[in-house]
Scaffold this active site. Structure first.
Site: not given
Ligand code: GNR
Ligand code: NI
Length: 170
Positions: A46, A51, A91-92, A133-134, A137
């Protein structure tokens, strides 16, 4: 098509909430294509516009192994959250750190697709976690915010040091 730079915690720009998307013009379409390309390249499951330093409420997700089932969420709204479960998140924007986070097990959301068409989606499992999670953000929230201050500070210091070292040698 272009690869976008992903901001890293503790960059303060990750704290700026995204604004509602009002038009579905060429600029937004190109941004979505670039976000998908960036997410696939990194790789991640995601990516939120926040980001890549774009303050718009746009999210891309793809959980498929073949990376051919993109989900685009524009102006997503959480309609319902159900249950609680703990799972490991990364998270990236927080590279190299993985922690157990509590989230709702299921969620239903509404959003617009890349053509501006309204839809609703019910999600469970990893998709439900990723959506929460997104959307965090887009509101300037990171998974590290759910950790103890001690753990968060440790991550902040390590990533801060890494960023300073990268700036020094480049
Ligand atoms: O790539 C991602 N893997 C992930 C794994 C477990 C819970 C959430 C994520 S999201 C993350 C990509 C990301 O940072 N998206 O904002
Ligand atoms: Ni993230």
């Amino acid at each position: 098509m272009a690869l976008l730079t992903v901001l890293n915690y503790p960059d303060s720009r990750l704290r700026i909430p995204g604004v509602t998307v009002e038009s579905f013009d060429k600029g937004v379409k190109t941004l979505i294509e670039d976000m998908l390309e960036t997410m696939y390249a990194v790789p991640g499951i995601g990516l939120a516009a926040t980001q890549v330093n774009i303050q718009k409420r746009i999210v891309v997700i793809d959980l498929s192994v073949e990376k051919n089932q993109p989900i685009v969420l524009i102006n997503p709204c959480i309609l319902d959250l159900e249950g609680q479960e703990e799972s490991e998140e990364g998270c990236l924007s927080v590279p190299g750190f993985y922690e157990k986070i509590q989230r709702a097990t299921r969620t239903s959301i509404s959003a617009l697709d890349r053509n501006g068409k309204f839809f609703e989606l019910e999600a469970s499992g990893l998709l439900a976690i990723c959506i929460q999670h997104e959307i965090d953000h887009l509101n300037g929230i990171l998974f590290v915010d759910y950790l103890s201050a001690l753990k968060r500070d440790r991550i902040r210091k390590k990533l801060g040091k890494r960023a300073r070292n990268a700036a020094r040698v480049s």
